[in-house]
Design a protein around this motif. Structure first.
Motif, short mmCIF file in Angstrom:
data_model
loop_
_atom_site.label_atom_id
_atom_site.label_comp_id
_atom_site.label_asym_id
_atom_site.label_seq_id
_atom_site.Cartn_x
_atom_site.Cartn_y
_atom_site.Cartn_z
N ALA A 34 65.47 -45.41 -31.39
CA ALA A 34 66.13 -46.46 -30.62
C ALA A 34 65.52 -47.83 -30.87
O ALA A 34 64.32 -48.02 -30.76
CB ALA A 34 66.09 -46.14 -29.14
N LYS A 35 66.37 -48.79 -31.19
CA LYS A 35 65.90 -50.16 -31.42
C LYS A 35 65.46 -50.82 -30.12
O LYS A 35 64.51 -51.60 -30.11
CB LYS A 35 67.01 -50.98 -32.07
CG LYS A 35 67.32 -50.53 -33.47
CD LYS A 35 68.49 -51.28 -34.06
CE LYS A 35 68.81 -50.70 -35.42
NZ LYS A 35 70.08 -51.12 -35.91
N GLY A 36 66.13 -50.51 -29.02
CA GLY A 36 65.75 -51.07 -27.73
C GLY A 36 64.36 -50.65 -27.31
O GLY A 36 63.60 -51.44 -26.75
N PHE A 37 64.00 -49.41 -27.60
CA PHE A 37 62.66 -48.93 -27.26
C PHE A 37 61.62 -49.65 -28.11
O PHE A 37 60.55 -50.01 -27.63
CB PHE A 37 62.58 -47.42 -27.47
CG PHE A 37 61.31 -46.82 -26.95
CD1 PHE A 37 61.12 -46.63 -25.60
CD2 PHE A 37 60.30 -46.46 -27.82
CE1 PHE A 37 59.95 -46.08 -25.11
CE2 PHE A 37 59.12 -45.91 -27.34
CZ PHE A 37 58.95 -45.73 -25.99
N LYS A 38 61.93 -49.88 -29.38
CA LYS A 38 60.99 -50.59 -30.25
C LYS A 38 60.81 -52.04 -29.80
O LYS A 38 59.71 -52.58 -29.83
CB LYS A 38 61.47 -50.53 -31.70
CG LYS A 38 61.38 -49.14 -32.28
CD LYS A 38 61.96 -49.07 -33.66
CE LYS A 38 61.92 -47.63 -34.15
NZ LYS A 38 62.60 -47.44 -35.41
N ARG A 39 61.91 -52.68 -29.36
CA ARG A 39 61.80 -54.05 -28.84
C ARG A 39 60.96 -54.08 -27.57
O ARG A 39 60.18 -55.01 -27.35
CB ARG A 39 63.18 -54.63 -28.56
CG ARG A 39 63.82 -55.24 -29.79
CD ARG A 39 65.12 -55.81 -29.43
NE ARG A 39 65.99 -54.64 -29.44
CZ ARG A 39 67.29 -54.62 -29.38
NH1 ARG A 39 67.94 -55.69 -29.23
NH2 ARG A 39 67.98 -53.52 -29.44
N ARG A 40 61.11 -53.07 -26.74
CA ARG A 40 60.32 -53.01 -25.50
C ARG A 40 58.84 -52.92 -25.83
O ARG A 40 58.02 -53.58 -25.21
CB ARG A 40 60.74 -51.80 -24.68
CG ARG A 40 59.86 -51.60 -23.46
CD ARG A 40 60.19 -50.34 -22.73
NE ARG A 40 61.38 -50.58 -21.94
CZ ARG A 40 61.99 -49.64 -21.23
NH1 ARG A 40 61.53 -48.43 -21.25
NH2 ARG A 40 63.05 -49.91 -20.53
N LYS A 41 58.50 -52.13 -26.83
CA LYS A 41 57.10 -52.01 -27.23
C LYS A 41 56.57 -53.35 -27.73
O LYS A 41 55.44 -53.73 -27.42
CB LYS A 41 56.94 -50.95 -28.32
CG LYS A 41 56.97 -49.55 -27.81
CD LYS A 41 56.71 -48.58 -28.94
CE LYS A 41 55.88 -47.44 -28.42
NZ LYS A 41 55.51 -46.51 -29.47
N THR A 42 57.37 -54.09 -28.46
CA THR A 42 56.97 -55.41 -28.95
C THR A 42 56.73 -56.35 -27.79
O THR A 42 55.75 -57.10 -27.77
CB THR A 42 58.04 -55.98 -29.89
OG1 THR A 42 58.29 -55.03 -30.94
CG2 THR A 42 57.61 -57.29 -30.51
N LYS A 43 57.61 -56.33 -26.80
CA LYS A 43 57.45 -57.19 -25.63
C LYS A 43 56.19 -56.82 -24.84
O LYS A 43 55.50 -57.70 -24.33
CB LYS A 43 58.69 -57.08 -24.73
CG LYS A 43 59.92 -57.72 -25.33
CD LYS A 43 61.13 -57.51 -24.45
CE LYS A 43 62.38 -58.08 -25.09
NZ LYS A 43 63.57 -57.81 -24.29
#
Length: 190
Positions: A34-43
């Motif tokens: 999931a791209k959303g999960f990866k973005r959350r990790k970056t945030k």
């Protein structure tokens, strides 16, 4: 798992029973893909960096003027934010994803699914009956002993230990040929 021939074509039929292990695997697949999960990790990493900056800034300000109490408050906020970010990055996000998958699966928690692979994919439960084309598979892969298919924001995990090796090989071959056709089509468009 059953195999049979229908109209000269190979057919695989398997049953999927929801379990805690299946939910864990689905959460791992989601976290990997999931791209959303990866973005959350970056945030969250950015949050941890900002909180570290706040802590370091507070420490230097305390050294310069130790009597002002607001600097201690900023340092406490920075430490709390850092600890929360680290906890959520390593533990909380995984728990949240698993809880969401379990919540979505509650309505079909006790329903056994029968999946038939032949000229199309047929998923059947006591309540529903759906068919979709092999072309609708967006992505497929393997994680642990599971082979999974992604289509229309859904994941279909298949336990390969409960399948015959010929069936697993046939599915991988069929899925591999889909990827080759997709790559050839994309290459011819350019």
């Amino acid at each position: 798992m059953r195999r049979r021939m229908r109209k000269g074509e190979y057919m695989v039929v398997c049953k999927i029973t929801p379990s805690e292990e299946l939910y864990q695997v689905m959460a791992k697949i989601y976290m990997r893909e999931a791209k959303g999960f990866k973005r959350r990790k970056t945030k969250l990493l950015f949050l941890c960096m900002v909180s570290l900056y706040l802590i370091v800034l507070s420490v230097f300000n305390i050294m310069l003027n130790p009597t002002e109490m607001t600097r201690y408050a900023f340092m406490a906020i920075g430490i709390f934010t850092l600890l929360y970010g680290v906890w959520f990055y390593f533990v909380g996000a995984k728990k949240q994803v698993l809880a969401a998958i379990k919540k979505a699966g509650r309505s079909t928690e006790h329903l056994e699914r029968t999946v038939t692979f032949d000229e199309d994919i047929h998923i059947q439960t006591d309540r529903t009956d759906s068919r979709f084309s092999w072309d609708m598979i967006e992505q497929w892969g393997e994680i642990e002993q599971y082979l999974y298919l992604q289509y229309n924001n859904s994941i279909l995990p298949l336990d390969t230990t409960k399948m015959a090796t010929e069936d697993v090989n046939w599915l991988k071959e069929k899925l591999g040929s889909l990827n080759k056709n997709e790559t050839q089509e994309k290459g011819s468009i350019r």
